[in-house]
Design an enzyme around this catalytic site. Structure first.
Site, PDB file in Angstrom:
ATOM      1  N   VAL A   1       0.812  -1.220   0.000  1.00  0.00           N
ATOM      2  CA  VAL A   1       0.000   0.000   0.000  1.00  0.00           C
ATOM      3  C   VAL A   1       0.848   1.274   0.000  1.00  0.00           C
ATOM      4  CG1 VAL A   1      -1.999  -1.087   1.083  1.00  0.00           C
ATOM      5  CG2 VAL A   1      -0.249  -0.008   2.533  1.00  0.00           C
TER       6      VAL A   1
ATOM      7  N   ASN B   1      -7.749  -1.251   5.003  1.00  0.00           N
ATOM      8  CA  ASN B   1      -7.566  -1.990   6.251  1.00  0.00           C
ATOM      9  C   ASN B   1      -6.117  -2.325   6.583  1.00  0.00           C
ATOM     10  OD1 ASN B   1      -8.470  -3.953   8.448  1.00  0.00           O
ATOM     11  ND2 ASN B   1      -7.426  -5.322   7.014  1.00  0.00           N
TER      12      ASN B   1
ATOM     13  N   SER C   1      -8.698   2.718  14.994  1.00  0.00           N
ATOM     14  CA  SER C   1      -8.481   1.931  16.202  1.00  0.00           C
ATOM     15  C   SER C   1      -8.976   2.731  17.385  1.00  0.00           C
ATOM     16  CB  SER C   1      -6.982   1.654  16.366  1.00  0.00           C
ATOM     17  OG  SER C   1      -6.684   1.121  17.635  1.00  0.00           O
TER      18      SER C   1
ATOM     19  N   TYR D   1       2.168   4.719  16.582  1.00  0.00           N
ATOM     20  CA  TYR D   1       0.967   3.997  16.145  1.00  0.00           C
ATOM     21  C   TYR D   1      -0.285   4.814  16.443  1.00  0.00           C
ATOM     22  CZ  TYR D   1      -2.440   0.182  15.784  1.00  0.00           C
ATOM     23  OH  TYR D   1      -3.514  -0.602  15.436  1.00  0.00           O
TER      24      TYR D   1
ATOM     25  N   ALA E   1      -0.505   8.018  16.818  1.00  0.00           N
ATOM     26  CA  ALA E   1      -0.537   9.200  15.947  1.00  0.00           C
ATOM     27  C   ALA E   1      -1.162   8.869  14.594  1.00  0.00           C
ATOM     28  CB  ALA E   1       0.873   9.753  15.760  1.00  0.00           C
TER      29      ALA E   1
ATOM     30  N   LYS F   1      -3.330   6.495  13.944  1.00  0.00           N
ATOM     31  CA  LYS F   1      -4.746   6.180  14.070  1.00  0.00           C
ATOM     32  C   LYS F   1      -5.579   7.429  14.361  1.00  0.00           C
ATOM     33  CE  LYS F   1      -4.201   1.918  13.059  1.00  0.00           C
ATOM     34  NZ  LYS F   1      -4.686   1.416  11.746  1.00  0.00           N
TER      35      LYS F   1
ATOM     36  N   ILE G   1      -8.049  -6.728  19.005  1.00  0.00           N
ATOM     37  CA  ILE G   1      -8.590  -7.835  18.224  1.00  0.00           C
ATOM     38  C   ILE G   1      -7.518  -8.919  18.118  1.00  0.00           C
ATOM     39  CG2 ILE G   1      -9.561  -8.522  15.996  1.00  0.00           C
ATOM     40  CD1 ILE G   1     -11.368  -6.611  17.492  1.00  0.00           C
TER      41      ILE G   1
END
Length: 266
Positions: free
Chosen positions: A61, A88, A140, A153, A155, A157, A186
């Site tokens: 991606v 995703n 998240s 991480y 930042a 989200k 999850i």
């Protein structure tokens, strides 16, 4: 004139939430585009879906040219329709920010944020051609409050959450709506990527030890279905996610104090 078969473009389809969502949508009659950087995982997911109901392609991606090729192939398979873009794909790396390797920082930002932006830009032409099209971005609960040793991480989200809100307004002129999926913890491989410095213990180990709920991927997939069909902006996954949103809104100081307790004394 018959309605075209509904279609969803799924990144991160080689495992976890992406795989579970791809399976769920295929079971409910949708055509599914499977995309992931992991060839083995992608092949395993593809084998779970009927041949005439999916296409798959390996790409990263972070690669804009890869996005262009993937979207073009998807458009050819769906007669120029993309009812849902499920942005995703994501990675997790943690640690105190001053101790994180530069490569880990760049990877998290490039995949979790830039990858989402790349997907939106590459897919917009197909989305605009599809009545009622929708983008669902995986954010998240980390996009609601900041946790120690997860700063980069978190930042990304927070950024995905803000991007979602901005684009939902911006793309209204095209009839394209945008939503985010905001899961609690999850049960996916990403929990194993947050390893504690100098040990083999992972975030999943700590959560299990503290009896913190970890929800199954099937729950996230069902909420992705809701997000694809609903009109809300943010879709929480799990009761703990709902509680976290409530606490962050109405008891932010208590939340910050609780989070600081997770930092060991030096």
């Amino acid at each position: 004139m018959a309605e075209p078969q509904k279609s969803i473009f799924v990144t991160g389809a080689g495992s976890g939430i992406g795989r579970a969502t791809a399976k769920l949508f295929a079971e409910r009659g949708w055509f599914v585009g499977l995309f992931d950087v992991d060839p083995k995982g992608l092949e395993e997911t593809a084998a779970m879906l009927p041949e005439g109901q999916r296409i798959s392609m390996v790409f990263d991606v972070r690669d804009r040219n890869g996005w262009a090729r993937a979207v073009e192939s998807f458009g050819q398979a769906t007669n120029r329709h993309m009812h849902v873009l499920f942005n995703n794909a994501g990675v997790g790396r943690g640690g105190f920010i001053e101790e994180m390797p530069d490569d880990d920082i760049d990877l998290v930002i490039d995949v979790n944020l830039k990858g989402v932006i790349n997907g939106v830009r590459a897919s917009l032409p197909l989305l605009r051609e599809t009545p009622g099209a929708r983008i669902v971005n995986t954010a998240s609960v980390a996009g609601i409050f900041g946790a120690p040793k997860l700063a980069v991480y978190v930042a990304t989200k927070f950024a995905v959450r803000g991007l979602t809100e901005a684009l939902d307004a911006e793309f209204s002129r095209y009839g394209v709506s945008v939503a985010s999926l905001m899961p609690w913890f999850i049960d996916t491989a990403i929990l194993g990527n947050f390893a504690e410095e100098g040990s083999n213990r992972t975030l999943k180990d700590s959560l299990t030890e503290n009896k913190t709920p970890i929800y199954p991927v099937s729950m996230a997939a069902e909420r992705a279905w809701d997000a694809a069909h609903g009109k809300e902006l943010h879709y929480m996954v799990g009761k703990e996610a709902e509680r976290a949103r409530f606490a962050a809104r109405f008891f932010p100081n208590a939340m910050r104090k609780r989070l600081r307790n997770f930092i060991p004394d030096e």
